[in-house]
Each structure stands twice: as C-alpha cells, then as structure tokens.
Design an enzyme around this catalytic site. Structure first.
Site, PDB file in Angstrom:
ATOM      1  N   LYS A  93     -39.249   3.478  31.830  1.00  0.00           N
ATOM      2  CA  LYS A  93     -39.039   2.215  32.548  1.00  0.00           C
ATOM      3  C   LYS A  93     -39.805   1.107  31.857  1.00  0.00           C
ATOM      4  O   LYS A  93     -41.023   1.183  31.708  1.00  0.00           O
ATOM      5  CB  LYS A  93     -39.517   2.350  33.999  1.00  0.00           C
ATOM      6  CG  LYS A  93     -39.492   1.048  34.799  1.00  0.00           C
ATOM      7  CD  LYS A  93     -38.074   0.591  35.116  1.00  0.00           C
ATOM      8  CE  LYS A  93     -38.053  -0.811  35.754  1.00  0.00           C
ATOM      9  NZ  LYS A  93     -38.485  -0.811  37.151  1.00  0.00           N
ATOM     10  N   HIS A 132     -36.554  -3.648  33.884  1.00  0.00           N
ATOM     11  CA  HIS A 132     -36.659  -4.729  34.879  1.00  0.00           C
ATOM     12  C   HIS A 132     -36.357  -6.014  34.114  1.00  0.00           C
ATOM     13  O   HIS A 132     -37.212  -6.527  33.410  1.00  0.00           O
ATOM     14  CB  HIS A 132     -38.064  -4.759  35.499  1.00  0.00           C
ATOM     15  CG  HIS A 132     -38.199  -5.806  36.567  1.00  0.00           C
ATOM     16  ND1 HIS A 132     -38.521  -5.521  37.870  1.00  0.00           N
ATOM     17  CD2 HIS A 132     -38.031  -7.163  36.520  1.00  0.00           C
ATOM     18  CE1 HIS A 132     -38.542  -6.638  38.584  1.00  0.00           C
ATOM     19  NE2 HIS A 132     -38.260  -7.663  37.780  1.00  0.00           N
ATOM     20  N   HIS A 166     -31.650  -2.915  39.261  1.00  0.00           N
ATOM     21  CA  HIS A 166     -31.499  -3.818  40.417  1.00  0.00           C
ATOM     22  C   HIS A 166     -30.915  -5.177  40.046  1.00  0.00           C
ATOM     23  O   HIS A 166     -31.544  -6.212  40.251  1.00  0.00           O
ATOM     24  CB  HIS A 166     -32.819  -3.983  41.183  1.00  0.00           C
ATOM     25  CG  HIS A 166     -34.043  -4.195  40.341  1.00  0.00           C
ATOM     26  ND1 HIS A 166     -34.142  -5.177  39.394  1.00  0.00           N
ATOM     27  CD2 HIS A 166     -35.230  -3.527  40.320  1.00  0.00           C
ATOM     28  CE1 HIS A 166     -35.320  -5.104  38.822  1.00  0.00           C
ATOM     29  NE2 HIS A 166     -36.002  -4.117  39.359  1.00  0.00           N
ATOM     30  N   ASP A 238     -34.368   0.606  44.987  1.00  0.00           N
ATOM     31  CA  ASP A 238     -35.594  -0.169  44.737  1.00  0.00           C
ATOM     32  C   ASP A 238     -36.417  -0.271  46.016  1.00  0.00           C
ATOM     33  O   ASP A 238     -37.114  -1.256  46.245  1.00  0.00           O
ATOM     34  CB  ASP A 238     -35.293  -1.569  44.176  1.00  0.00           C
ATOM     35  CG  ASP A 238     -36.524  -2.196  43.505  1.00  0.00           C
ATOM     36  OD1 ASP A 238     -37.498  -1.458  43.239  1.00  0.00           O
ATOM     37  OD2 ASP A 238     -36.522  -3.408  43.262  1.00  0.00           O
TER      38      ASP A 238
HETATM   39  O1  DOR Z   1     -39.708  -6.261  44.757  1.00  0.00           O
HETATM   40  C1  DOR Z   1     -40.115  -5.439  43.955  1.00  0.00           C
HETATM   41  N1  DOR Z   1     -41.081  -4.543  44.275  1.00  0.00           N
HETATM   42  N2  DOR Z   1     -39.601  -5.435  42.727  1.00  0.00           N
HETATM   43  C2  DOR Z   1     -40.094  -4.645  41.759  1.00  0.00           C
HETATM   44  O2  DOR Z   1     -39.591  -4.710  40.673  1.00  0.00           O
HETATM   45  C3  DOR Z   1     -41.259  -3.795  42.012  1.00  0.00           C
HETATM   46  C4  DOR Z   1     -41.375  -3.457  43.422  1.00  0.00           C
HETATM   47  C5  DOR Z   1     -42.722  -2.839  43.775  1.00  0.00           C
HETATM   48  O3  DOR Z   1     -43.173  -1.963  43.042  1.00  0.00           O
HETATM   49  O4  DOR Z   1     -43.318  -3.249  44.773  1.00  0.00           O
HETATM   50 ZN    ZN Z   2     -38.417  -1.321  41.405  1.00  0.00          ZN
END
Ligand code: DOR
Ligand code: ZN
Length: 332
Positions: A93, A132, A166, A238
């Site tokens: 990732k 991401h 996402h 997610d």
């Molecule tokens: O909203 C999010 N929360 N987007 C992410 O990419 C990471 C995730 C998190 O790990 O809290």
């Molecule tokens: Zn994520």
C-alpha cells in the site's frame, strides 16, 4: 438474498484494544479483507506482517475470515526483501507522505526512477500496488490531480497491477478503461453521499474521510461502474474506526466506520437502483477474486429485508447511520 464469500478489499483493523473491539464487525460478515498497514509504526517488515496477522487471528476468534496482509510501501524495498515476504502478503500500500492517518512515512515527489527498483520487483513478483491517490493540492481537486501520477506509473510499469483505492471522482473512473493495468476499489459511503451530506448542513464528523466525498456527478460515475459490476472495480469499505472522542472533536480524524453495516447498505443500494444481484455478487467478491487471483474461504451471508436499527456505537466507535434504521439485516 444471499452473498457468497463477500470480500472487503480495503479495510482498517487497527491494533491493540481497537483491533480487539472491532475485528469481529468485519469477520462476522466478510470472508476476507485486504488489511491496511497504516499502524504506528507502519507494517513494513516480514516479522511485523506475521505478528500483526497473528494479533488479527486472535481478535477474530472462531470466525472464518482471511486477513489478506499488506506492507506499507517504501522505495527502499528491494527484490530480495520482497521475495522473502512474498508469501505472507497480498499487496503493498502506497501512501503519499502525510496525506492521511499515519502516513507520514509515505512517498514524496513520485519520481519514477526513484521508485523503479521497487516497482519493477513488484511487477516481476506479481505483487499488486494499492495506492491512496491524492496530491497535497486543494482538497476537492486532490484525487483528480493525482491522475497524472497514475498515468505515469501505469505507463512506466505496464505489468504492475495498480489499484486506485477508494476512488471518488469521475476522473478516476475514466482512467479505468484507458490503462489496462489500472483497477479500483469503491467504498459504500462514496456511493451514497456527496460533500453536501458531510458539510452542506450541520457538519457530520462521522462522514468525514479522505478522500472527501465529492460532487453528485462524481457519485453518479461511481454508481455507474459499481452497479454494472465493471470488471475492474471491487468493493473496498475503507472502514476506518476512530474513537468517538477523536471524531467528535476540534480536529476531527478522517474515516467512516461502515464495517458492520456495509453488506446491508450495499444490498439496499443495489435493490433501490434496480441493479441485478449477480452484479452485487461480482462487485463484492467475484471481481476481486479475479483481479487478485485469490480464493477466499467459503462463507454464505443471508440478508433479509427486515429493518436494522444501527447501534449508536460499537465499543465506543460510532458507525455511519448510527441510531438510524436501514432496510436490510443479516440473518444470524
Ligand atoms: O478517511 C480515511 N481514514 N482515509 C484514509 O485514507 C485513512 C483512513 C484511516 O486510517 O483513518
Ligand atoms: Zn484506507
């Protein structure tokens, strides 16, 4: 209505007490999930992968559930290292540095030559790269701006499977058919909400996430490929739990917690949109099996049209639609 071997191709299970508290929310209803590595410190050695997987197995107890492990991408990984860890992981990732929760050690600059040794080794070992895809630009434009990086990576490493994680924009959807080696995950919340739901009225911290929800036209583009089960898209929740105090605070953490209601919401959505159930089956399992070449554990989930009152919290984590009714329940 039943779903076979549902898969969540993007999941945050966290660690420690949080892991103990929320792991079953996924393990009870999914057959497996791709586990994000953004712990503190990030999962970046074979020992850390194995130890984290063991903690996950302990937390899920008796449930049938396969955690597909990932490593936090670093440009310092060489082919020897990746070969040694290949059998323990399903993907790497990649986070741009500082873009979201616990991503400080991510990549800056996206210099193809700097990334080449690691990405070529991944291509040769057939390890997919999950990304991401956001820049540090204006928050509504970050994902669209990242398209040029996706294009650069997809062109420079044509044998590398790149998963745009996402996705939230029409611009990302449009890339799917332009590059053979680009794929995508889509969350349930980005299929249901736009920025209006987050900030159009009273601010809704439990809907705040990265990437932020976008415009109606973007959501429509996501719906089109999800409901038609475009073969390059997969469901990835997610689901990103944070303690209630970290969400309901000045400086709200990003993440929507959907794990316990994801399949119910997907079923309701596909029904409301008159999409065939076979498409839901492909979106939540079949496509991912083909793209990743995985065979998840056998598991059948039965959904019934009976209102489900979403709890106000799961061990201190507030889910999407807390205290509201949704149309489908999972038959126990
Ligand atoms: O909203 C999010 N929360 N987007 C992410 O990419 C990471 C995730 C998190 O790990 O809290
Ligand atoms: Zn994520």
């Amino acid at each position: 209505m039943q779903l076979n071997a549902p898969l969540d191709m993007h999941l945050h299970l966290r660690d420690g007490e949080m892991l103990e508290n929320i792991a079953k929310c996924s393990a009870e209803t999914f057959s497996g999930a791709i586990i994000m590595p953004n712990l503190v410190p990030p999962v970046s050695t074979k020992e850390e992968v194995l130890a984290y997987k063991a903690r996950i197995m302990k937390a899920i107890g008796e449930e049938t559930f396969e955690p597909y492990m990932t490593l936090f991408f670093k440009p310092s990984y060489d082919k020897d290292f990746l070969s040694s860890v290949r059998d323990e992981i399903t993907a790497l990732k990649l986070y741009p540095a500082g873009i979201t929760t616990n991503s400080e050690g991510g990549v800056s600059g996206f210099d193809v030559e700097e990334l080449r040794p690691t990405l070529e080794a991944m291509s040769e070992l057939n390890i997919p790269l999950c990304v991401h895809g956001e820049t540090n630009g204006f928050v509504m434009d970050r994902e669209a701006e990242f398209a040029s990086i996706y294009k650069r990576l997809a062109t420079a490493f044509p044998k590398l499977k790149i998963i745009m994680e996402h996705i939230t924009t029409k611009s990302s959807v449009d890339l799917l058919d332009k590059f053979e080696n680009l794929y995508a995950t889509i969350t349930i919340h980005h299929l249901l909400i736009t920025l209006d739901d987050v900030a159009g009225g009273m601010l809704k911290p439990h809907l705040f996430c990265k990437p932020i929800a976008k415009r109606p036209a973007d959501r429509d583009a996501l719906l089109k490929v999800a409901l038609s089960a475009h073969p390059k898209v997969m469901f990835g929740s997610d689901s990103a739990p944070h303690p209630k105090h970290a969400k309901e605070s000045c400086g709200c953490a990003a993440g929507v917690f959907t794990a316990p209601i994801a399949l119910q919401l997907l079923t309701e959505l596909f029904e409301n949109q008159n999409a065939p159930i076979e498409n839901l089956q492909a979106f939540v399992s079949g496509n991912a099996q083909k793209i990743y070449g995985i065979t998840p554990p056998v598991k059948t989930i039965v959904l019934e049209k009976r209102p489900f009152h979403v709890p106000s919290d799961y061990n201190g984590v507030v889910p999407m639609y807390a205290d509201e009714k949704i149309a489908y329940s999972i038959k126990k």
